[in-house]
Design a protein around this motif. Structure first.
Motif, PDB file in Angstrom:
ATOM      1  N   GLY A  18       0.785  -1.226   0.000  1.00  0.00           N
ATOM      2  CA  GLY A  18       0.000   0.000   0.000  1.00  0.00           C
ATOM      3  C   GLY A  18       0.816   1.276   0.000  1.00  0.00           C
ATOM      4  O   GLY A  18       0.256   2.369  -0.066  1.00  0.00           O
ATOM      5  N   TYR A  23      -2.409  -3.685  -3.321  1.00  0.00           N
ATOM      6  CA  TYR A  23      -2.346  -2.527  -2.430  1.00  0.00           C
ATOM      7  C   TYR A  23      -2.923  -2.805  -1.045  1.00  0.00           C
ATOM      8  O   TYR A  23      -3.060  -1.887  -0.236  1.00  0.00           O
ATOM      9  N   SER A  24      -3.257  -4.046  -0.774  1.00  0.00           N
ATOM     10  CA  SER A  24      -3.860  -4.389   0.504  1.00  0.00           C
ATOM     11  C   SER A  24      -3.477  -5.800   0.899  1.00  0.00           C
ATOM     12  O   SER A  24      -3.243  -6.661   0.036  1.00  0.00           O
ATOM     13  N   ASP A  25      -3.418  -6.056   2.216  1.00  0.00           N
ATOM     14  CA  ASP A  25      -3.164  -7.418   2.681  1.00  0.00           C
ATOM     15  C   ASP A  25      -4.463  -8.179   2.915  1.00  0.00           C
ATOM     16  O   ASP A  25      -4.466  -9.284   3.462  1.00  0.00           O
ATOM     17  N   ASP A  64      -5.041   4.275  -1.346  1.00  0.00           N
ATOM     18  CA  ASP A  64      -5.069   4.168   0.111  1.00  0.00           C
ATOM     19  C   ASP A  64      -6.484   4.021   0.659  1.00  0.00           C
ATOM     20  O   ASP A  64      -6.695   4.136   1.874  1.00  0.00           O
ATOM     21  N   ILE A  75      -8.791   1.217  -0.165  1.00  0.00           N
ATOM     22  CA  ILE A  75      -9.178  -0.032  -0.819  1.00  0.00           C
ATOM     23  C   ILE A  75     -10.602  -0.445  -0.450  1.00  0.00           C
ATOM     24  O   ILE A  75     -11.386  -0.881  -1.315  1.00  0.00           O
ATOM     25  N   GLU A  76     -10.974  -0.283   0.808  1.00  0.00           N
ATOM     26  CA  GLU A  76     -12.309  -0.699   1.206  1.00  0.00           C
ATOM     27  C   GLU A  76     -13.377   0.182   0.567  1.00  0.00           C
ATOM     28  O   GLU A  76     -14.500  -0.270   0.318  1.00  0.00           O
ATOM     29  N   GLN A 106      -9.999  -9.839   7.329  1.00  0.00           N
ATOM     30  CA  GLN A 106      -8.915  -9.902   6.355  1.00  0.00           C
ATOM     31  C   GLN A 106      -9.265 -10.748   5.142  1.00  0.00           C
ATOM     32  O   GLN A 106      -8.367 -11.157   4.400  1.00  0.00           O
TER      33      GLN A 106
END
Length: 358
Positions: free
Chosen positions: A139, A296-298, A320, A322-323, A343
């Protein structure tokens, strides 16, 4: 009338430089007695060449995060975000001769101050070997200025190893993606190594992406690059002469040329919008979009319904948030983001009832 009994010897500059290096090393080590200081003072007073010799070594030291009381530290450590002893590996005898100080003699006293860049010092800097790495977290993006003035923007979850020496500038993309704007120097080729391929600058700006699948994508935005297999790489004969790519070319390399196309400047800008912290899609299939977002996200992203993979998606999103992208997909594209746990999100058809997020 000339006194033929006396010969005026011109100073031997190489010897003076060696002596300057020895003095700087001694001061840096802190092993300086009052007797040494007096001897150093006498050495400085011999000529302007002696004082200039120390200055010539001056600006090089600040590149290597040394003499911390005298400098602000190396740029590389600042850019990388954290300092690590393994990040810089140089020949210590050379570094000891390159402290970022200028010695001035005022009223019989020795003072140290940060050196101003000199032409000779800049020339010498080219010969200092540098091995360093930069990396970004998931990210994160980061802009870096390399020692030669070239700039790099690292994308999310990337690592770049830098190996500069007198005759070459090599960088190794270990993972992720990097955009390069290269200061061209035909005497020191700038080469990017990625998996089984190398990309050589011919005065250009370009992007290299090493995917998790091991594919290498090269996008040229300015000038041209030469693409070739790395030494020792096992590739088919057809891949051994890839040639030169010019601005607008976008190529994906694996065991073969997976894709090669010329794209418009607008499309190239869209693909590289991550440099401004954006992800822009103009009808790309949902499966491809989710794979891109996942970089860009775990958060684990699962597409439960294969039929949704080809659903075209358009829009501009921030890397920044993602959600927020997940919410936009739900609201505008007829899919549901079903949270399995904090997650893990599963995308299903809007016909299926989504479960609430835990």
């Amino acid at each position: 009338m000339t006194d033929k009994g006396k010969i005026l010897a011109f100073p031997h500059t190489a010897a003076i430089e060696a002596e300057a290096a020895a003095w700087v090393a001694r001061f840096d080590a802190g092993e300086v007695s009052a007797k040494d200081q007096a001897a150093f003072q006498e050495w400085l007073n011999r000529s302007s060449l002696h004082r200039e010799a120390v200055a010539e070594y001056g600006t090089l030291w600040s590149e290597f995060d040394a003499l911390r009381p005298l400098t602000d530290g190396g740029q590389a450590g600042q850019e990388a975000g954290t300092r690590h002893p393994a990040m810089v590996k140089q020949a210590m005898p050379w570094l000891a001769a390159c402290a970022a100080v200028v010695v001035a003699v005022v009223g019989g006293t020795v003072f140290f101050r940060p050196a101003q860049p000199s032409r000779a010092a800049a020339k010498l800097e080219r010969h200092v070997p540098v091995q360093i790495f930069y990396e970004t977290a998931i990210g994160e993006q980061k802009k870096i200025t390399l020692a030669d003035g070239s700039s790099v923007i690292l994308n999310t979850n990337s690592r770049l190893n830098v190996d500069f020496a007198a005759a070459h500038r090599d960088v190794h993309l270990v993972r992720g993606e990097a955009y390069f704007e290269v200061v061209h120097d035909k005497t020191r080729p700038f080469t990017v190594h990625a998996k089984n391929y190398v990309v050589r600058d011919i005065g250009t700006a370009f992007d290299v992406h090493l995917s998790k699948a091991g594919l290498v994508e090269v996008r040229v935005t300015k000038g041209s690059v030469e693409v070739a297999p790395a030494n020792g790489a096992t590739v088919p004969d057809a891949m051994k002469s890839l040639g030169v790519l010019v601005a607008g070319h976008d190529i994906v390399l694996g065991r073969s040329v997976e894709r090669a196309e010329v794209v418009s400047s607008a499309d190239m800008g869209r693909k590289l919008a991550w440099r401004q912290g954006q992800l822009i899609y103009t009808g790309q299939p949902l499966g491809e979009v989710l794979a891109d977002i996942s970089r860009y996200s775990d958060i684990k992203i699962e597409l439960a319904d294969p039929a949704l993979a080809s659903l075209p998606v358009g829009g501009a999103f921030r890397t920044d948030q993602i959600e927020a992208i997940f919410t936009a997909l739900e609201n505008n594209f007829g899919v549901h983001a079903e949270w399995i746990d904090p997650q893990h999100v599963r995308f299903t058809s809007s016909l299926e009832k989504p479960s609430s997020r835990n």
